[in-house]
Design a protein around this motif. Structure first.
Motif, PDB file in Angstrom:
ATOM      1  N   ILE A   1     -14.797  37.496  37.416  1.00 31.22           N
ATOM      2  CA  ILE A   1     -16.133  37.211  37.938  1.00 31.22           C
ATOM      3  C   ILE A   1     -16.347  35.704  38.043  1.00 31.22           C
ATOM      4  O   ILE A   1     -16.931  35.211  39.018  1.00 31.22           O
TER       5      ILE A   1
ATOM      6  N   LEU B   1     -19.225  38.669  46.227  1.00 37.07           N
ATOM      7  CA  LEU B   1     -19.570  39.446  45.036  1.00 37.07           C
ATOM      8  C   LEU B   1     -19.982  40.867  45.412  1.00 37.07           C
ATOM      9  O   LEU B   1     -19.619  41.831  44.728  1.00 37.07           O
TER      10      LEU B   1
ATOM     11  N   GLY C   1     -17.729  43.929  44.318  1.00 38.64           N
ATOM     12  CA  GLY C   1     -18.448  44.746  43.348  1.00 38.64           C
ATOM     13  C   GLY C   1     -18.575  46.193  43.764  1.00 38.64           C
ATOM     14  O   GLY C   1     -18.621  47.094  42.920  1.00 38.64           O
TER      15      GLY C   1
END
Length: 260
Positions: A4, A162, A166
């Motif tokens: 991350i 992201l 994700g």
């Protein structure tokens, strides 16, 4: 560094580098660099690290199909941008991406090689449609972009990467692959080029992105063929090298004057 943290650091760094190159050498170079697998490669690496090499190799097939949808969005933008405003042209391009992605991945499901055969002429057509007309003046570029410009670009690109990575565990390899080639750096570049320098600059970014897409296509084909068969570091290194080799001729051609 955690995955991350890598996503948060790598993406804005790449966005900054490409934006700086666009300001220094023009929108076409920015588009060409943004069309490279600058975010596609990290997303694929993230998928391999988080979901396994087989998952990433299978996702590469969906990515080749998704790249076709991305190219259709470029075509839609190239046709609509000279005739519509910023928002309308982007919405039309997004709608084209969604419809083409649903058709290619959900209905036709062409597989790796047929999808490649579909992508190549579509990318070539996008390059042709975005070529400036003979005698067209180069767009006037701002000497000093607004202070919010670069932070907005970095935030948009980071949010997109992201979101795509994700969603991967919930979508499976196929849909994750389709989302992976979304031009995370290109589209913010296109929008900002249009807002600051006009349609011509935006189409330069699209043309460069379509040229760079040849390298992205090569990257995904190599990832599917190599990942799981050789060491993953070697697989990604070879895939990135082949991708760069496919883009190099466009950089060389750019240095030559266009025929009248």
């Amino acid at each position: 560094m955690s995955l991350i943290a890598a996503k948060i650091v790598v993406t804005p760094t790449l966005m900054w580098a490409v934006s700086a190159a666009a300001r220094r050498w023009g929108s076409l170079v920015g588009g060409l660099l943004s069309g490279l697998p600058l975010t596609s490669a990290p997303i694929s690496i993230y998928l391999a690290a988080e979901q396994g090499e087989r998952f990433a190799a299978d996702a590469a097939i969906g990515s080749v199909e998704g790249l076709g949808a991305v190219t259709v969005s470029y075509l839609a933008y190239a046709v609509s941008a000279p005739r519509t405003g910023i928002l309308a042209s982007v919405v039309l391009a997004l709608a084209a991406f969604v419809l083409a992605g649903a058709l290619l991945h959900g209905v036709i499901q062409p597989g790796l090689w047929l999808a490649t055969a579909i992508d190549l002429p579509a990318m070539a057509l996008a390059v042709i449609l975005c070529r400036p007309a003979a005698g067209t003046a180069a767009p006037v570029r701002r000497a000093r972009p607004p202070r919010w410009d670069m932070p907005a670009r970095l935030a948009a690109a980071t949010a997109l990467v992201l979101l795509v990575s994700g969603l991967a565990p919930h979508l499976g390899s196929g849909l994750s692959g389709v989302l992976a080639p979304i031009p995370i750096i290109s589209w913010p570049l296109i929008v900002f080029a249009r807002a600051q320098d006009g349609v011509g600059a935006a189409l330069d970014v699209v043309r460069g992105s379509a040229q760079g897409a040849f390298g992205v296509l090569a990257f995904y084909v190599c990832v599917h063929l190599l990942l799981g068969r050789i060491d993953p570091v070697a697989a990604y290194a070879a895939s990135i090298a082949v991708s760069a080799a496919c883009v190099l001729p466009w950089l060389v051609a750019r240095r030559r004057p266009l025929a009248a």
